[in-house]
Design a protein around this motif. Structure first.
Motif, PDB file in Angstrom:
ATOM      1  N   ASN A 221      -3.738   2.806   0.549  1.00 27.43           N
ATOM      2  CA  ASN A 221      -4.398   2.376  -0.676  1.00 27.43           C
ATOM      3  C   ASN A 221      -3.531   1.356  -1.398  1.00 27.43           C
ATOM      4  O   ASN A 221      -2.302   1.503  -1.448  1.00 27.43           O
ATOM      5  CB  ASN A 221      -4.667   3.574  -1.595  1.00 27.43           C
ATOM      6  N   ARG A 222      -4.190   0.316  -1.931  1.00 28.36           N
ATOM      7  CA  ARG A 222      -3.455  -0.720  -2.644  1.00 28.36           C
ATOM      8  C   ARG A 222      -2.687  -0.104  -3.814  1.00 28.36           C
ATOM      9  O   ARG A 222      -3.222   0.705  -4.561  1.00 28.36           O
ATOM     10  CB  ARG A 222      -4.433  -1.793  -3.137  1.00 28.36           C
ATOM     11  N   GLN A 223      -1.433  -0.495  -3.946  1.00 25.38           N
ATOM     12  CA  GLN A 223      -0.554   0.101  -4.941  1.00 25.38           C
ATOM     13  C   GLN A 223       0.225  -0.985  -5.657  1.00 25.38           C
ATOM     14  O   GLN A 223       0.659  -1.975  -5.060  1.00 25.38           O
ATOM     15  CB  GLN A 223       0.412   1.091  -4.268  1.00 25.38           C
TER      16      GLN A 223
ATOM     17  N   VAL B  82       0.851  -1.198   0.000  1.00 33.12           N
ATOM     18  CA  VAL B  82       0.000   0.000   0.000  1.00 33.12           C
ATOM     19  C   VAL B  82       0.882   1.241   0.000  1.00 33.12           C
ATOM     20  O   VAL B  82       2.095   1.165   0.237  1.00 33.12           O
ATOM     21  CB  VAL B  82      -0.934   0.005   1.229  1.00 33.12           C
TER      22      VAL B  82
ATOM     23  N   LYS C 273      -1.371   6.403   2.201  1.00 31.32           N
ATOM     24  CA  LYS C 273      -2.786   6.532   2.544  1.00 31.32           C
ATOM     25  C   LYS C 273      -3.488   5.189   2.675  1.00 31.32           C
ATOM     26  O   LYS C 273      -4.710   5.103   2.692  1.00 31.32           O
ATOM     27  CB  LYS C 273      -3.494   7.382   1.485  1.00 31.32           C
TER      28      LYS C 273
END
Length: 247
Positions: A114-116, A109, A112
């Motif tokens: 969020n999956r990345q 992630v 923040k």
């Protein structure tokens, strides 16, 4: 009349047999269309399901996955968990930005949470073999002499530590000076040489039995050998018999 009845029975039996065979074939066709893998026959031959995913890839887990933290920051992943593009514009020894991608089945992630999948990392532009000695670990043989003139070298296999990023192969050969130790203390050897050197205690402690017996039966070379050994051990010229370093 009997002949007609017998012929009718035979025709009825043939009809029933054909009907049962038709139902059996229909049932087999239905099972072949529903069971096993979904998708086209062409996809079955390639080992793919109806979504076009490779079945062998989805079921097998790469060995590096167990060493990659799950749902952690992508920028903190170990180098073996990512694939980075070479930055041909970087200047040696200076910080540079590299574009990287998390490897298959590695989940990470951003800040923040969020999956990345794609991200950038900052690292110094240099090859792995150019790293300082504190950033890699090398093999350490015990068959070379650390106390010798000139100093002996050996060919070591070095591996970069997991948290260090660098260019090129992470495992490389390197010529290093012999630097292993057998556990002998320099302070102990010097103290024995000063106090009991006339009886060869210092040489016995260092594993040099022949020199120790020579000093013992010559009373330390009438004191001359004892004085010389104090100087040689003090400057570190005389060391353990196994060729290791003092601790």
């Amino acid at each position: 009349m009997a002949a007609l009845e017998q012929g009718g029975r035979r025709a009825l039996r043939r009809g029933l047999w054909r009907l049962s065979l038709f139902l059996l074939l229909a049932q087999l066709c239905g099972l072949s269309g529903q069971g096993g893998l979904h998708g086209s026959p062409e996809g079955w031959r390639r080992g793919e399901d109806e979504d076009g995913l490779n079945v062998s890839e989805t079921t097998s887990i790469p060995s590096y996955v167990t060493r990659c933290p799950s749902n952690g920051l992508c920028t903190l992943l170990p180098p073996e968990c990512m694939s980075c593009k070479t930055n041909y514009t970087c200047v040696y020894g200076r910080p540079a930005v590299f574009e990287c991608e998390a490897k298959s089945q590695v989940h990470c992630v951003d800040e923040k949470n969020n999956r990345q999948k794609f991200f950038t990392i900052n690292m110094t532009c240099q090859f792995c073999w150019q790293l300082p000695p504190t950033d890699y670990v090398c093999s350490n043989p015990i068959n070379c002499k650390t106390v010798s003139c000139p100093r002996e070298r050996y060919s070591a296999n070095c591996t970069v530590q997991d948290h260090i990023h660098c260019l090129g192969n992470r495992t490389f050969p390197k010529m290093l000076y012999c630097n292993w130790t057998g556990g002998y203390k320099w302070s102990t050897a010097l103290a024995l040489s000063i106090t009991l050197g006339g009886f060869g205690a210092d040489r016995f402690y260092l594993g040099q039995w022949r020199e120790g017996l020579g000093k013992l039966f010559s009373f330390g070379g009438l004191g001359i050998w004892t004085l010389i050994d104090v100087l040689l051990i003090g400057v570190g010229y005389v060391g353990p018999a196994d060729g290791s370093l003092y601790i």
